[in-house]
Design a protein around this motif. Sequence first.
Motif, PDB file in Angstrom:
ATOM      1  N   ARG A 181       0.844  -1.192   0.000  1.00 44.38           N
ATOM      2  CA  ARG A 181       0.000   0.000   0.000  1.00 44.38           C
ATOM      3  C   ARG A 181       0.877   1.239   0.000  1.00 44.38           C
ATOM      4  N   THR A 182       0.411   2.249  -0.708  1.00 42.16           N
ATOM      5  CA  THR A 182       1.116   3.524  -0.751  1.00 42.16           C
ATOM      6  C   THR A 182       0.126   4.672  -0.593  1.00 42.16           C
ATOM      7  N   ARG A 183       0.677   5.800  -0.197  1.00 42.71           N
ATOM      8  CA  ARG A 183      -0.112   7.018  -0.062  1.00 42.71           C
ATOM      9  C   ARG A 183       0.740   8.172  -0.536  1.00 42.71           C
ATOM     10  N   TYR A 184       0.123   9.125  -1.224  1.00 46.69           N
ATOM     11  CA  TYR A 184       0.870  10.254  -1.756  1.00 46.69           C
ATOM     12  C   TYR A 184       0.171  11.567  -1.453  1.00 46.69           C
ATOM     13  N   ALA A 185       0.977  12.588  -1.309  1.00 46.65           N
ATOM     14  CA  ALA A 185       0.427  13.931  -1.235  1.00 46.65           C
ATOM     15  C   ALA A 185      -0.166  14.291  -2.596  1.00 46.65           C
ATOM     16  N   ASP A 186      -1.199  15.090  -2.579  1.00 51.23           N
ATOM     17  CA  ASP A 186      -1.849  15.463  -3.838  1.00 51.23           C
ATOM     18  C   ASP A 186      -0.876  16.119  -4.809  1.00 51.23           C
TER      19      ASP A 186
END
Length: 122
Positions: free
Chosen positions: A55-60
Motif C-alpha cells: 500500500r502507498t499514499r501520496y500527497a496530492d
Amino acid sequence: QLQASGGGLVQAGESLRLSCAASGRTFSDYAVAWFRQAPGKEREFVAAISRAGTRTRYADSVKGRFTASRDNAKNTVLLRMNSLKPEDTAVYYCAARPDVTGATPATGYGAWGQGTQVTVSS
C-alpha cells in the motif's frame, strides 16, 4: 538508522530516484515515509509505503508523478520522481515508524534519516 541519498540538480521535467537505506532494525516491521522541506517552509508529507510495500499514499502535489517502492530484503525504500517541477525543490527525508497494521500513515514518524537535496531548475 536511515540514510537518504540520490538527490541532485535536474531540469524541470526530468526524473530522479531517491533511496532510503536502513540499518539496525527489522525493516519489514516499519512503515516508511518521505517528507520534504523547502527553504522557509514547513516540512511536508510526500509519500508513505506500508511495511510489506503493498500500500502507498501520496500527497496530492506529487500524485501521479512520484512512486514509492521498497525491497525489504535489501532494507531499502525508493522514491521514483518523474516530471519534476521547480516547486519540488527541497531537502527530502525518509522516516520510519513501527507498524503492525499495514497502514500508510502520514504522521507519527520517530526515526529520521539525514536528508538529500533535490533541486529542480526551470
